[in-house]
Design a protein around this motif. Structure first.
Motif, PDB file in Angstrom:
ATOM      1  N   ASP A 275      15.596 -28.166  -0.934  1.00 31.16           N
ATOM      2  CA  ASP A 275      15.848 -27.001  -0.087  1.00 31.16           C
ATOM      3  C   ASP A 275      15.291 -25.772  -0.796  1.00 31.16           C
ATOM      4  OD1 ASP A 275      16.791 -25.177   1.711  1.00 31.16           O
ATOM      5  OD2 ASP A 275      18.903 -25.425   1.212  1.00 31.16           O
ATOM      6  N   ALA A 276      14.403 -25.049  -0.160  1.00 29.62           N
ATOM      7  CA  ALA A 276      13.756 -23.915  -0.816  1.00 29.62           C
ATOM      8  C   ALA A 276      13.555 -22.765   0.165  1.00 29.62           C
ATOM      9  CB  ALA A 276      12.411 -24.332  -1.416  1.00 29.62           C
ATOM     10  N   THR A 277      13.227 -21.619  -0.387  1.00 31.72           N
ATOM     11  CA  THR A 277      12.943 -20.421   0.411  1.00 31.72           C
ATOM     12  C   THR A 277      11.622 -19.836  -0.053  1.00 31.72           C
ATOM     13  OG1 THR A 277      15.301 -19.918   0.679  1.00 31.72           O
ATOM     14  CG2 THR A 277      13.760 -18.119   1.050  1.00 31.72           C
ATOM     15  N   VAL A 278      10.778 -19.480   0.891  1.00 36.29           N
ATOM     16  CA  VAL A 278       9.522 -18.803   0.579  1.00 36.29           C
ATOM     17  C   VAL A 278       9.529 -17.444   1.275  1.00 36.29           C
ATOM     18  CG1 VAL A 278       7.008 -18.836   0.687  1.00 36.29           C
ATOM     19  CG2 VAL A 278       8.267 -20.974   0.361  1.00 36.29           C
ATOM     20  N   ILE A 279       9.384 -16.387   0.492  1.00 39.34           N
ATOM     21  CA  ILE A 279       9.301 -15.033   1.038  1.00 39.34           C
ATOM     22  C   ILE A 279       7.827 -14.678   1.198  1.00 39.34           C
ATOM     23  CG2 ILE A 279       9.840 -12.598   0.638  1.00 39.34           C
ATOM     24  CD1 ILE A 279      12.208 -13.567  -1.081  1.00 39.34           C
ATOM     25  N   VAL A 280       7.455 -14.307   2.401  1.00 36.26           N
ATOM     26  CA  VAL A 280       6.065 -13.915   2.696  1.00 36.26           C
ATOM     27  C   VAL A 280       6.067 -12.423   2.961  1.00 36.26           C
ATOM     28  CG1 VAL A 280       4.069 -14.308   4.173  1.00 36.26           C
ATOM     29  CG2 VAL A 280       5.636 -16.200   3.679  1.00 36.26           C
ATOM     30  N   ALA A 281       5.541 -11.653   1.997  1.00 31.42           N
ATOM     31  CA  ALA A 281       5.616 -10.192   2.045  1.00 31.42           C
ATOM     32  C   ALA A 281       4.290  -9.582   2.478  1.00 31.42           C
ATOM     33  CB  ALA A 281       6.027  -9.642   0.684  1.00 31.42           C
ATOM     34  N   ASP A 282       4.373  -8.707   3.447  1.00 30.78           N
ATOM     35  CA  ASP A 282       3.203  -8.002   3.987  1.00 30.78           C
ATOM     36  C   ASP A 282       2.914  -6.780   3.115  1.00 30.78           C
ATOM     37  OD1 ASP A 282       1.324  -6.609   5.422  1.00 30.78           O
ATOM     38  OD2 ASP A 282       2.468  -6.554   7.300  1.00 30.78           O
ATOM     39  N   LEU A 283       1.757  -6.789   2.433  1.00 29.85           N
ATOM     40  CA  LEU A 283       1.350  -5.648   1.607  1.00 29.85           C
ATOM     41  C   LEU A 283       0.116  -4.977   2.180  1.00 29.85           C
ATOM     42  CD1 LEU A 283       1.881  -6.997  -2.046  1.00 29.85           C
ATOM     43  CD2 LEU A 283       3.452  -5.717  -0.590  1.00 29.85           C
ATOM     44  N   SER A 284      -0.020  -5.058   3.489  1.00 30.53           N
ATOM     45  CA  SER A 284      -1.161  -4.404   4.130  1.00 30.53           C
ATOM     46  C   SER A 284      -0.967  -2.890   4.132  1.00 30.53           C
ATOM     47  CB  SER A 284      -1.323  -4.916   5.560  1.00 30.53           C
ATOM     48  OG  SER A 284      -0.171  -4.612   6.327  1.00 30.53           O
ATOM     49  N   ARG A 285      -1.997  -2.184   4.518  1.00 25.40           N
ATOM     50  CA  ARG A 285      -2.009  -0.723   4.459  1.00 25.40           C
ATOM     51  C   ARG A 285      -0.886  -0.102   5.294  1.00 25.40           C
ATOM     52  NH1 ARG A 285      -6.878   2.926   7.042  1.00 25.40           N
ATOM     53  NH2 ARG A 285      -6.056   4.993   6.454  1.00 25.40           N
ATOM     54  N   SER A 286      -0.619  -0.664   6.446  1.00 25.84           N
ATOM     55  CA  SER A 286       0.392  -0.081   7.328  1.00 25.84           C
ATOM     56  C   SER A 286       1.789  -0.136   6.715  1.00 25.84           C
ATOM     57  CB  SER A 286       0.387  -0.790   8.682  1.00 25.84           C
ATOM     58  OG  SER A 286       0.621  -2.188   8.520  1.00 25.84           O
ATOM     59  N   VAL A 287       2.044  -1.116   5.841  1.00 24.64           N
ATOM     60  CA  VAL A 287       3.354  -1.215   5.182  1.00 24.64           C
ATOM     61  C   VAL A 287       3.392  -0.347   3.930  1.00 24.64           C
ATOM     62  CG1 VAL A 287       4.918  -2.775   3.951  1.00 24.64           C
ATOM     63  CG2 VAL A 287       3.861  -3.499   6.090  1.00 24.64           C
ATOM     64  N   THR A 288       2.380  -0.465   3.089  1.00 32.14           N
ATOM     65  CA  THR A 288       2.393   0.264   1.824  1.00 32.14           C
ATOM     66  C   THR A 288       2.270   1.772   2.023  1.00 32.14           C
ATOM     67  OG1 THR A 288      -0.009  -0.063   1.576  1.00 32.14           O
ATOM     68  CG2 THR A 288       1.451  -1.695   0.560  1.00 32.14           C
ATOM     69  N   GLU A 289       1.556   2.194   3.061  1.00 34.03           N
ATOM     70  CA  GLU A 289       1.407   3.629   3.319  1.00 34.03           C
ATOM     71  C   GLU A 289       2.416   4.141   4.345  1.00 34.03           C
ATOM     72  OE1 GLU A 289      -2.604   4.593   4.347  1.00 34.03           O
ATOM     73  OE2 GLU A 289      -3.441   3.688   2.529  1.00 34.03           O
ATOM     74  N   GLY A 290       3.185   3.200   4.928  1.00 27.89           N
ATOM     75  CA  GLY A 290       4.173   3.600   5.924  1.00 27.89           C
ATOM     76  C   GLY A 290       5.534   3.914   5.338  1.00 27.89           C
ATOM     77  N   GLY A 291       5.651   3.817   4.011  1.00 30.14           N
ATOM     78  CA  GLY A 291       6.900   4.184   3.356  1.00 30.14           C
ATOM     79  C   GLY A 291       7.928   3.080   3.292  1.00 30.14           C
ATOM     80  N   GLY A 292       7.562   1.856   3.674  1.00 27.48           N
ATOM     81  CA  GLY A 292       8.549   0.779   3.700  1.00 27.48           C
ATOM     82  C   GLY A 292       8.491  -0.174   2.523  1.00 27.48           C
ATOM     83  N   LEU A 293       7.610   0.095   1.535  1.00 32.48           N
ATOM     84  CA  LEU A 293       7.426  -0.853   0.444  1.00 32.48           C
ATOM     85  C   LEU A 293       8.676  -0.977  -0.425  1.00 32.48           C
ATOM     86  CD1 LEU A 293       5.619  -2.792  -1.060  1.00 32.48           C
ATOM     87  CD2 LEU A 293       4.658  -0.866  -2.330  1.00 32.48           C
ATOM     88  N   LYS A 294       9.328   0.147  -0.706  1.00 32.65           N
ATOM     89  CA  LYS A 294      10.532   0.105  -1.546  1.00 32.65           C
ATOM     90  C   LYS A 294      11.623  -0.730  -0.885  1.00 32.65           C
ATOM     91  CE  LYS A 294      14.080   3.026  -3.660  1.00 32.65           C
ATOM     92  NZ  LYS A 294      14.560   4.425  -3.871  1.00 32.65           N
ATOM     93  N   ASP A 295      11.858  -0.494   0.399  1.00 30.31           N
ATOM     94  CA  ASP A 295      12.872  -1.268   1.121  1.00 30.31           C
ATOM     95  C   ASP A 295      12.483  -2.733   1.218  1.00 30.31           C
ATOM     96  OD1 ASP A 295      14.397   0.989   1.449  1.00 30.31           O
ATOM     97  OD2 ASP A 295      13.669   1.409   3.478  1.00 30.31           O
ATOM     98  N   LEU A 296      11.188  -2.996   1.368  1.00 27.39           N
ATOM     99  CA  LEU A 296      10.713  -4.383   1.416  1.00 27.39           C
ATOM    100  C   LEU A 296      11.072  -5.106   0.129  1.00 27.39           C
ATOM    101  CD1 LEU A 296       7.303  -5.693   2.671  1.00 27.39           C
ATOM    102  CD2 LEU A 296       8.091  -6.330   0.411  1.00 27.39           C
ATOM    103  N   ARG A 297      10.830  -4.468  -1.015  1.00 31.07           N
ATOM    104  CA  ARG A 297      11.131  -5.113  -2.299  1.00 31.07           C
ATOM    105  C   ARG A 297      12.628  -5.355  -2.457  1.00 31.07           C
ATOM    106  NH1 ARG A 297       6.975  -1.319  -5.080  1.00 31.07           N
ATOM    107  NH2 ARG A 297       8.773   0.067  -5.238  1.00 31.07           N
ATOM    108  N   GLN A 298      13.426  -4.359  -2.085  1.00 30.52           N
ATOM    109  CA  GLN A 298      14.876  -4.506  -2.229  1.00 30.52           C
ATOM    110  C   GLN A 298      15.425  -5.606  -1.330  1.00 30.52           C
ATOM    111  OE1 GLN A 298      16.250  -0.513  -1.424  1.00 30.52           O
ATOM    112  NE2 GLN A 298      16.025   0.137  -3.558  1.00 30.52           N
ATOM    113  N   THR A 299      14.919  -5.661  -0.103  1.00 26.08           N
ATOM    114  CA  THR A 299      15.406  -6.690   0.819  1.00 26.08           C
ATOM    115  C   THR A 299      14.933  -8.072   0.391  1.00 26.08           C
ATOM    116  OG1 THR A 299      15.347  -5.062   2.612  1.00 26.08           O
ATOM    117  CG2 THR A 299      15.535  -7.375   3.242  1.00 26.08           C
ATOM    118  N   ALA A 300      13.726  -8.176  -0.112  1.00 20.79           N
ATOM    119  CA  ALA A 300      13.229  -9.458  -0.617  1.00 20.79           C
ATOM    120  C   ALA A 300      14.098  -9.948  -1.769  1.00 20.79           C
ATOM    121  CB  ALA A 300      11.780  -9.329  -1.055  1.00 20.79           C
ATOM    122  N   GLN A 301      14.543  -9.032  -2.616  1.00 18.56           N
ATOM    123  CA  GLN A 301      15.447  -9.405  -3.698  1.00 18.56           C
ATOM    124  C   GLN A 301      16.775  -9.908  -3.141  1.00 18.56           C
ATOM    125  OE1 GLN A 301      14.777  -9.573  -6.931  1.00 18.56           O
ATOM    126  NE2 GLN A 301      16.850 -10.255  -7.460  1.00 18.56           N
ATOM    127  N   GLY A 302      17.240  -9.268  -2.067  1.00 17.12           N
ATOM    128  CA  GLY A 302      18.462  -9.724  -1.415  1.00 17.12           C
ATOM    129  C   GLY A 302      18.320 -11.122  -0.838  1.00 17.12           C
TER     130      GLY A 302
END
Length: 309
Positions: free
Chosen positions: A95-122
């Motif tokens: 049983d495993a989990t794979v997190i697929v994180a979007d690091l495209s321009r719209s995410v990294t420049e849209g201000g959501g990267l910090k929240d993405l990292r925190q939620t991925a950790q969760g």
């Protein structure tokens, strides 16, 4: 996980038979007092004569009750009441989990990267002792962290992600999903959650095909939506929640926002036994108690074979 999560009904649709059996038992009981329909079919004078000669034996409600109890226990046995096996946790390597994180321009420049990292950790913490992998993508996809149970090294890599982690411009979530599927296949995983964290950009027919392929393997695709928190540059793709909902539906999972990720965290945090059962490996996760109910049903069934003196 609540205590009730350790119990399950493996074939719950058999519960529909219980009210049917109850209705049939009530009907049989009403027709068995004392001679069923014989009193209506036989001439009253003839019935009285036969009764005086001892040729009439009244109906027995006990037999109908015993048959109803036996049938009810059989129906309950067929529902598959089960308890989680004590050794189910030993199958966590399946049983495993794979997190697929979007690091495209719209995410990294849209201000959501910090929240993405925190939620991925969760998400990684919700997976408990099971292995977690990290796939990142933009124009192409890369395996940033192979399946691991080392949360410290995982967190170190996760919080080092930035706009320059993936050098390829663009947004191709289908490549991230394909890499996640390949990673799970190579690890021999039988139950898994693939968690796609994205703003929905780039999701098209190719991503839908990958989502369906994940579902066909018995795995589930969960989705977390990253909204734009700042004004995007001119020409930058816009967040598309509807696209994320569509691909998650194709993958048989649950979608949620980064601000309220509880539904996805609950799905990932379900026990190994629940994940194995959802993937079709119920026998590894739960012990079926239905056989013991079948033995119990034999007790009232034996009454049906009792002979009158």
């Amino acid at each position: 996980m609540s205590g009730l999560d350790a119990y399950a009904l493996l074939r719950p649709w058999w519960l529909l038979a219980v009210p049917v059996i109850a209705l049939l038992a009530l009907r049989a009981a009403s027709r068995a007092a004392p001679l069923g329909d014989w009193a209506k079919a036989v001439d009253p004078a003839l019935m009285a004569l036969m009764a005086r000669r001892g040729a009439v034996l009244g109906g027995r409600r006990q037999a109908n009750l015993a048959a109803a109890v036996a049938a009810g226990l059989v129906a309950l046995a067929l529902t598959g009441p089960a308890v989680e096996r004590k050794d189910a946790a030993t199958f966590r390597n399946l049983d495993a989990t794979v997190i697929v994180a979007d690091l495209s321009r719209s995410v990294t420049e849209g201000g959501g990267l910090k929240d993405l990292r925190q939620t991925a950790q969760g998400v990684a913490e919700a997976a408990g002792t099971r292995s977690v992998a990290l796939v990142v993508y933009a124009g192409d996809a890369y395996l940033a962290v192979p399946p691991t149970t080392d949360r410290d090294s995982f967190g170190t890599t996760l919080f080092a992600l930035d706009a320059d982690t993936v050098p390829d411009r663009g947004s191709h979530p289908e490549r991230g999903l394909a890499l996640a599927r390949r990673t799970l296949g190579e690890a021999g995983v039988v139950a898994a959650d693939v968690v796609l964290i994205t703003d929905g950009d780039g999701i098209g027919e190719a991503a839908l095909r990958e989502a369906r392929a994940i579902r066909e393997q018995g795995w589930r695709l969960q989705g977390l939506f990253v909204p734009a928190q700042v004004s995007l540059p001119a020409g930058a793709p816009k967040p598309d929640r509807a696209a994320l909902d569509q691909v998650v539906a194709a993958g048989g999972g649950t979608a949620a926002d980064l601000a309220s990720p509880a539904p996805v965290l609950d799905a990932v945090g379900a026990s190994t036994a629940q994940h194995l059962a959802a993937g079709g490996y119920t026998v590894l996760a739960f012990a079926d108690l239905g056989r013991w109910l079948l033995l119990l049903a034999m007790v009232p069934a034996l009454i049906l074979f009792r002979r009158s003196a």
